[in-house]
Design a protein around this motif. Structure first.
Motif, mmCIF file in Angstrom:
data_model
loop_
_atom_site.group_PDB
_atom_site.id
_atom_site.type_symbol
_atom_site.label_atom_id
_atom_site.label_comp_id
_atom_site.label_asym_id
_atom_site.label_seq_id
_atom_site.Cartn_x
_atom_site.Cartn_y
_atom_site.Cartn_z
ATOM 1 N N VAL A 57 39.178 -76.952 16.025
ATOM 2 C CA VAL A 57 41.195 -77.313 16.685
ATOM 3 C C VAL A 57 40.155 -78.499 17.193
ATOM 4 O O VAL A 57 40.187 -78.527 18.344
ATOM 5 C CB VAL A 57 41.501 -76.530 17.398
ATOM 6 N N PRO A 58 41.177 -80.034 16.926
ATOM 7 C CA PRO A 58 41.597 -81.049 17.459
ATOM 8 C C PRO A 58 41.754 -80.916 18.537
ATOM 9 O O PRO A 58 43.045 -81.459 18.112
ATOM 10 C CB PRO A 58 41.156 -82.092 16.205
ATOM 11 N N ALA A 59 41.187 -81.105 19.721
ATOM 12 C CA ALA A 59 41.815 -81.469 20.870
ATOM 13 C C ALA A 59 41.307 -82.361 22.212
ATOM 14 O O ALA A 59 41.900 -83.116 23.213
ATOM 15 C CB ALA A 59 41.849 -79.873 21.905
ATOM 16 N N GLY A 60 40.677 -83.381 21.599
ATOM 17 C CA GLY A 60 39.536 -84.124 22.366
ATOM 18 C C GLY A 60 40.593 -85.563 22.611
ATOM 19 O O GLY A 60 40.348 -85.921 21.324
ATOM 20 N N VAL A 61 39.367 -86.156 22.852
ATOM 21 C CA VAL A 61 39.893 -87.887 22.634
ATOM 22 C C VAL A 61 39.011 -87.997 21.518
ATOM 23 O O VAL A 61 39.436 -89.180 20.696
ATOM 24 C CB VAL A 61 39.604 -88.188 24.723
ATOM 25 N N LYS A 62 37.721 -88.426 21.804
ATOM 26 C CA LYS A 62 36.635 -89.056 20.522
ATOM 27 C C LYS A 62 36.469 -87.785 20.323
ATOM 28 O O LYS A 62 35.806 -86.955 19.915
ATOM 29 C CB LYS A 62 36.202 -89.239 20.978
ATOM 30 N N VAL A 63 36.925 -87.869 18.421
ATOM 31 C CA VAL A 63 36.367 -86.611 17.414
ATOM 32 C C VAL A 63 35.888 -87.525 16.692
ATOM 33 O O VAL A 63 36.468 -87.676 15.845
ATOM 34 C CB VAL A 63 37.381 -85.836 17.059
ATOM 35 N N TYR A 64 34.482 -87.624 16.709
ATOM 36 C CA TYR A 64 34.293 -88.205 15.127
ATOM 37 C C TYR A 64 33.522 -87.493 14.329
ATOM 38 O O TYR A 64 32.162 -87.640 13.379
ATOM 39 C CB TYR A 64 32.680 -88.690 16.256
ATOM 40 N N SER A 65 32.759 -86.219 15.128
ATOM 41 C CA SER A 65 32.098 -84.587 13.982
ATOM 42 C C SER A 65 33.199 -84.775 12.800
ATOM 43 O O SER A 65 34.526 -84.630 12.908
ATOM 44 C CB SER A 65 31.787 -83.569 14.932
ATOM 45 N N SER A 66 31.967 -84.178 12.231
ATOM 46 C CA SER A 66 33.119 -83.946 10.777
ATOM 47 C C SER A 66 33.161 -82.135 10.707
ATOM 48 O O SER A 66 33.351 -81.965 9.467
ATOM 49 C CB SER A 66 32.149 -84.004 9.176
ATOM 50 N N VAL A 67 33.269 -81.359 11.619
ATOM 51 C CA VAL A 67 33.295 -79.858 11.701
ATOM 52 C C VAL A 67 34.603 -79.504 12.572
ATOM 53 O O VAL A 67 35.187 -78.489 12.177
ATOM 54 C CB VAL A 67 32.455 -79.432 13.236
ATOM 55 N N PHE A 68 35.420 -80.586 11.988
ATOM 56 C CA PHE A 68 37.323 -79.998 12.797
ATOM 57 C C PHE A 68 38.054 -80.127 11.117
ATOM 58 O O PHE A 68 37.867 -80.933 10.237
ATOM 59 C CB PHE A 68 37.754 -82.146 13.589
ATOM 60 N N ALA A 69 39.340 -79.635 11.387
ATOM 61 C CA ALA A 69 40.239 -79.222 10.922
ATOM 62 C C ALA A 69 41.158 -80.704 10.979
ATOM 63 O O ALA A 69 40.980 -81.460 12.322
ATOM 64 C CB ALA A 69 41.121 -78.109 10.460
ATOM 65 N N VAL A 70 41.465 -81.239 10.182
ATOM 66 C CA VAL A 70 42.692 -82.733 10.571
ATOM 67 C C VAL A 70 43.678 -82.135 10.900
ATOM 68 O O VAL A 70 43.777 -82.758 11.951
ATOM 69 C CB VAL A 70 43.018 -83.308 9.109
ATOM 70 N N THR A 71 43.975 -81.187 11.976
ATOM 71 C CA THR A 71 45.179 -80.350 12.598
ATOM 72 C C THR A 71 45.166 -79.655 13.352
ATOM 73 O O THR A 71 44.383 -78.553 12.152
ATOM 74 C CB THR A 71 46.151 -80.461 12.063
ATOM 75 N N GLU A 98 29.374 -75.120 4.298
ATOM 76 C CA GLU A 98 28.223 -76.126 3.896
ATOM 77 C C GLU A 98 27.976 -76.790 4.845
ATOM 78 O O GLU A 98 28.583 -76.603 6.160
ATOM 79 C CB GLU A 98 29.398 -77.291 3.188
ATOM 80 N N ARG A 99 26.990 -77.316 5.709
ATOM 81 C CA ARG A 99 26.374 -78.035 6.644
ATOM 82 C C ARG A 99 27.519 -79.355 7.052
ATOM 83 O O ARG A 99 26.876 -80.370 6.058
ATOM 84 C CB ARG A 99 24.753 -78.272 5.958
ATOM 85 N N ARG A 100 27.520 -79.486 8.049
ATOM 86 C CA ARG A 100 28.135 -80.716 8.112
ATOM 87 C C ARG A 100 27.841 -81.500 9.459
ATOM 88 O O ARG A 100 27.073 -80.933 11.112
ATOM 89 C CB ARG A 100 29.933 -80.640 8.571
ATOM 90 N N GLU A 101 27.751 -82.756 9.913
ATOM 91 C CA GLU A 101 27.154 -83.243 11.313
ATOM 92 C C GLU A 101 28.266 -83.367 12.352
ATOM 93 O O GLU A 101 29.471 -83.290 12.529
ATOM 94 C CB GLU A 101 28.068 -85.029 11.117
ATOM 95 N N VAL A 102 27.297 -82.981 13.330
ATOM 96 C CA VAL A 102 28.501 -83.010 14.569
ATOM 97 C C VAL A 102 27.624 -84.347 15.869
ATOM 98 O O VAL A 102 26.528 -84.277 15.469
ATOM 99 C CB VAL A 102 27.568 -81.355 15.465
ATOM 100 N N ASN A 103 28.151 -85.225 16.113
ATOM 101 C CA ASN A 103 28.380 -86.183 16.783
ATOM 102 C C ASN A 103 28.352 -86.480 17.782
ATOM 103 O O ASN A 103 29.426 -85.688 18.145
ATOM 104 C CB ASN A 103 28.916 -87.085 16.126
ATOM 105 N N ASP A 104 28.004 -87.151 18.533
ATOM 106 C CA ASP A 104 28.865 -87.219 20.380
ATOM 107 C C ASP A 104 28.269 -88.584 20.453
ATOM 108 O O ASP A 104 27.346 -89.140 20.068
ATOM 109 C CB ASP A 104 28.325 -86.106 21.040
ATOM 110 N N ILE A 105 28.743 -89.305 21.536
ATOM 111 C CA ILE A 105 28.440 -90.462 21.448
ATOM 112 C C ILE A 105 27.971 -90.104 23.851
ATOM 113 O O ILE A 105 28.802 -89.565 23.933
ATOM 114 C CB ILE A 105 30.215 -91.583 21.851
#
Length: 354
Positions: free
Chosen positions: A136-150, A165-172
């Motif tokens: 559930v997107p709640a962060g400032v930066k949401v680069y990963s593809s494991v989140f729903a859009v809302t 399916e396999r999806r990317e978890v990214n961070d900065i």
């Protein structure tokens, strides 16, 4: 009966509206600037919509503000699998995931940003489990593809998915991010429910924007307050206006003067005039114009302003649909529909905000 486990990072996203571009190692500073927790209300919204689906399910949650409180507010009587420490930490998130997997949940529904996603994904990998995760997107930066859009989309998908399916978890690196450098790193590949309402991984850069920036700068009007969003496209616009802007922050400009650099929500509101124009560019690959990377441009700011979306042709070719997730469902609905996106000196393209 589907068993869903919930874990909430209660401090995720706190740094956004006060201009900190993240909360890693900045919680106390965010609070000192007047930041309010964002994740709990996002969690309640997702869980309330989950409950409205009418599906037979059991809800498991970590204790207190890390899930159980939000679950009860949404109308659930959750099975509490553990309690966090007095001051929540990344280790609490990881321990929550361990407890939820031990309880046999079919999905870990987490609320946070990319840092939380990394903690959840790495813990699931360490446990060598096939349990999927969904953000559930709640962060400032949401680069990963494991989140729903809302949050509402997360609530729907949590009960409706039938495959993963396999999806990317990214961070900065947030410290580098605050300094204007965006260096993403692939941290994990996670099992995620398959659905239409998942966001893509963010694309960085791509395409020239000089002519577009010149056209936008040439059309500024006297007396109008311009709220200029983050990103490389707007950075080029700021240079055309004659100043070095904040590449990953929001700058406010009027009549040849920079009113605020790297503005917080309150600073933007204080500088708004009789007529205000927000200029933003969609996030490449995701299409978000509000709700990712620019929470300083909050619903109160948007409601007092006109909105101009600008993007290179190449970015739009890769984006397709625009998205909004301001945290205000009524405003999101008002923003949806067809809009004209500026792509050159004279050319505009019709694109749908979904």
């Amino acid at each position: 009966m589907r068993r869903i486990g919930v874990v909430v990072n209660p401090i995720a996203g706190m740094g956004g509206r006060v201009g900190l571009k993240g909360t890693d190692n900045k919680v106390e500073e965010a609070r000192a600037r007047g930041a309010e927790p964002r994740a709990p209300e996002r969690a309640v919204e997702a869980l309330a919509h989950l409950r409205e689906q009418g599906e037979a399910l059991e809800l498991y949650a970590y204790g207190g503000v890390m899930g159980a409180d939000e679950a009860r507010e949404a109308g659930f009587d959750p099975v509490v699998v553990g309690e966090p420490g007095e001051s929540t930490s990344r280790e609490d998130t990881r321990e929550a995931v361990r407890r939820l997997v031990d309880a046999g949940v079919d999905l870990v529904l987490f609320v946070g940003g990319d840092g939380t996603a990394v903690d959840v994904a790495e813990t699931l990998e360490e446990l060598d489990t096939e349990t999927p995760m969904l953000g559930v997107p709640a962060g400032v930066k949401v680069y990963s593809s494991v989140f729903a859009v809302t949050p509402r989309a997360a609530g729907r998908l949590a009960v409706s998915f039938d495959r993963v399916e396999r999806r990317e978890v990214n961070d900065i690196d947030e410290d580098a991010f605050r300094g204007g450098d965006v260096n993403t790193e692939l941290k994990a590949l996670a099992r995620v429910p398959v659905g239409e309402d998942l966001q893509s991984s963010k694309q960085i850069g791509g395409g020239t924007v000089e002519q577009l920036a010149e056209a936008v700068a040439a059309d500024v009007e006297d007396g109008v307050t311009y709220v200029l969003g983050p990103g490389s496209t707007l950075d080029a616009v700021k240079r055309e206006l004659g100043f070095d802007g904040t590449p990953l922050g929001v700058d406010v400009w009027r009549d040849g003067e920079v009113l605020v650099r790297d503005a917080t929500e309150s600073e933007i509101l204080a500088t708004l005039g009789e007529r205000n124009v927000i200029v933003v560019s969609p996030i490449g690959g995701q299409g978000f114009i509000f709700g990712r990377g620019n929470p300083q441009i909050s619903p109160p700011v948007i409601r007092q302003s006109e909105v101009e979306v600008v993007a290179s042709r190449r970015k739009l070719d890769d984006t397709g649909t625009l998205r909004v997730d301001t945290g205000d469902p009524e405003l999101d609905e008002d923003l949806r529909g067809w809009i004209r996106v500026r792509v050159g000196k004279f050319e505009r393209r019709l694109l749908k905000v979904a």
